[in-house]
Design a protein around this motif. Structure first.
Motif, PDB file in Angstrom:
ATOM      1  N   LEU A  54      11.122  -1.112   0.873  1.00  0.00           N
ATOM      2  CA  LEU A  54       9.852  -1.760   0.530  1.00  0.00           C
ATOM      3  C   LEU A  54       8.855  -0.761  -0.057  1.00  0.00           C
ATOM      4  CD1 LEU A  54       9.320  -4.220   3.517  1.00  0.00           C
ATOM      5  CD2 LEU A  54       9.872  -4.784   1.149  1.00  0.00           C
ATOM      6  N   LYS A  55       8.835   0.450   0.452  1.00  0.00           N
ATOM      7  CA  LYS A  55       7.939   1.477  -0.075  1.00  0.00           C
ATOM      8  C   LYS A  55       8.308   1.800  -1.516  1.00  0.00           C
ATOM      9  CE  LYS A  55       5.473   5.602   0.798  1.00  0.00           C
ATOM     10  NZ  LYS A  55       4.474   5.331  -0.193  1.00  0.00           N
ATOM     11  N   LYS A  56       9.614   1.898  -1.808  1.00  0.00           N
ATOM     12  CA  LYS A  56      10.045   2.156  -3.183  1.00  0.00           C
ATOM     13  C   LYS A  56       9.629   1.009  -4.102  1.00  0.00           C
ATOM     14  CE  LYS A  56      14.041   5.071  -2.168  1.00  0.00           C
ATOM     15  NZ  LYS A  56      15.513   5.169  -2.192  1.00  0.00           N
ATOM     16  N   ASP A  57       9.813  -0.233  -3.638  1.00  0.00           N
ATOM     17  CA  ASP A  57       9.409  -1.398  -4.426  1.00  0.00           C
ATOM     18  C   ASP A  57       7.902  -1.417  -4.662  1.00  0.00           C
ATOM     19  OD1 ASP A  57      12.022  -2.237  -4.586  1.00  0.00           O
ATOM     20  OD2 ASP A  57      11.834  -3.761  -3.000  1.00  0.00           O
ATOM     21  N   LEU A  58       7.144  -1.062  -3.633  1.00  0.00           N
ATOM     22  CA  LEU A  58       5.688  -1.025  -3.756  1.00  0.00           C
ATOM     23  C   LEU A  58       5.253   0.026  -4.769  1.00  0.00           C
ATOM     24  CD1 LEU A  58       2.870  -1.937  -2.783  1.00  0.00           C
ATOM     25  CD2 LEU A  58       3.040  -0.187  -1.009  1.00  0.00           C
ATOM     26  N   ASP A  59       5.833   1.197  -4.693  1.00  0.00           N
ATOM     27  CA  ASP A  59       5.499   2.251  -5.649  1.00  0.00           C
ATOM     28  C   ASP A  59       5.852   1.842  -7.074  1.00  0.00           C
ATOM     29  OD1 ASP A  59       4.544   3.834  -3.596  1.00  0.00           O
ATOM     30  OD2 ASP A  59       6.400   5.004  -3.395  1.00  0.00           O
ATOM     31  N   LYS A  60       7.000   1.193  -7.230  1.00  0.00           N
ATOM     32  CA  LYS A  60       7.419   0.725  -8.551  1.00  0.00           C
ATOM     33  C   LYS A  60       6.452  -0.337  -9.072  1.00  0.00           C
ATOM     34  CE  LYS A  60      11.201  -1.592 -10.932  1.00  0.00           C
ATOM     35  NZ  LYS A  60      12.454  -2.313 -10.787  1.00  0.00           N
ATOM     36  N   SER A  61       6.046  -1.255  -8.214  1.00  0.00           N
ATOM     37  CA  SER A  61       5.113  -2.309  -8.617  1.00  0.00           C
ATOM     38  C   SER A  61       3.743  -1.734  -8.982  1.00  0.00           C
ATOM     39  CB  SER A  61       4.954  -3.341  -7.495  1.00  0.00           C
ATOM     40  OG  SER A  61       6.168  -3.999  -7.252  1.00  0.00           O
ATOM     41  N   LYS A  62       3.283  -0.750  -8.213  1.00  0.00           N
ATOM     42  CA  LYS A  62       2.005  -0.108  -8.539  1.00  0.00           C
ATOM     43  C   LYS A  62       2.078   0.578  -9.897  1.00  0.00           C
ATOM     44  CE  LYS A  62       0.166   0.782  -3.914  1.00  0.00           C
ATOM     45  NZ  LYS A  62      -0.203   1.824  -2.946  1.00  0.00           N
ATOM     46  N   TYR A  63       3.165   1.239 -10.169  1.00  0.00           N
ATOM     47  CA  TYR A  63       3.341   1.922 -11.451  1.00  0.00           C
ATOM     48  C   TYR A  63       3.352   0.914 -12.598  1.00  0.00           C
ATOM     49  CZ  TYR A  63       5.476   4.707 -15.130  1.00  0.00           C
ATOM     50  OH  TYR A  63       5.752   5.329 -16.319  1.00  0.00           O
ATOM     51  N   GLU A  64       4.093  -0.190 -12.438  1.00  0.00           N
ATOM     52  CA  GLU A  64       4.154  -1.214 -13.477  1.00  0.00           C
ATOM     53  C   GLU A  64       2.791  -1.863 -13.696  1.00  0.00           C
ATOM     54  OE1 GLU A  64       7.216  -3.849 -12.151  1.00  0.00           O
ATOM     55  OE2 GLU A  64       8.834  -2.558 -12.860  1.00  0.00           O
ATOM     56  N   LEU A  65       2.032  -2.091 -12.610  1.00  0.00           N
ATOM     57  CA  LEU A  65       0.700  -2.666 -12.731  1.00  0.00           C
ATOM     58  C   LEU A  65      -0.229  -1.718 -13.486  1.00  0.00           C
ATOM     59  CD1 LEU A  65      -1.348  -4.888 -12.011  1.00  0.00           C
ATOM     60  CD2 LEU A  65      -1.773  -3.664  -9.873  1.00  0.00           C
TER      61      LEU A  65
END
Length: 153
Positions: free
Chosen positions: A34-45
């Protein structure tokens, strides 16, 4: 010597238990995922926001160019119409009438709508009747100048 063997077995048991706990603990693996997904989503945003800012900056630049070109076109048409038809009365020349209403576009000069001499009000003049059950009417002195009906007379 039996104490040393007992302590060594105890430490080995703690170590083996810790390894087994790490391998079988799905919650911790899920948290890492979940942390990896969150970091990826923050980067994409953040990338999306930057693209949006770039898009609007480019759009503003293009609109500015269009308005300048529009003013230049009208100036050209006015000059051409007066040179090609010198005997044409001013009231019959559509470009001459229109060019007098155009304002020259200058770099760095804010548009008239963007400049405010005062802050907008956060209140109304008198009671508006917004929360009453009775229908209300607006008097002419409460209307902006552009919304007031023209007087016939």
């Amino acid at each position: 010597m039996s104490w040393i063997i007992a302590i060594a077995i105890f430490i080995a048991g703690i170590f083996v238990g810790f390894i087994i706990n790490r391998l079988t603990n799905k919650n911790q693996n899920q948290q890492i995922s979940l942390k990896k997904d969150l970091d990826k989503s923050k980067y994409e945003l953040e990338q999306y926001r930057q693209e949006l800012v770039d898009h609007f900056a480019r759009s503003a630049e293009l609109l500015d160019n269009v308005s300048k070109d529009y003013a230049k076109l009208y100036e050209h048409m006015t000059k051409a119409s007066t040179e090609l038809m010198p005997n044409l009365p001013t009231q019959d020349n559509p470009f001459a009438q229109r060019i007098t209403t155009l304002k020259p576009v200058e770099n760095g000069t804010p548009i008239e709508d963007e400049v405010m001499d005062h802050q907008p009000r956060d209140y109304a003049n008198g009671a508006t009747g917004l929360f009453s059950d009775k229908p209300t009417s607006i008097s002419n002195d409460e209307l902006p100048a552009s919304d007031q009906p023209a007087k016939v007379g």
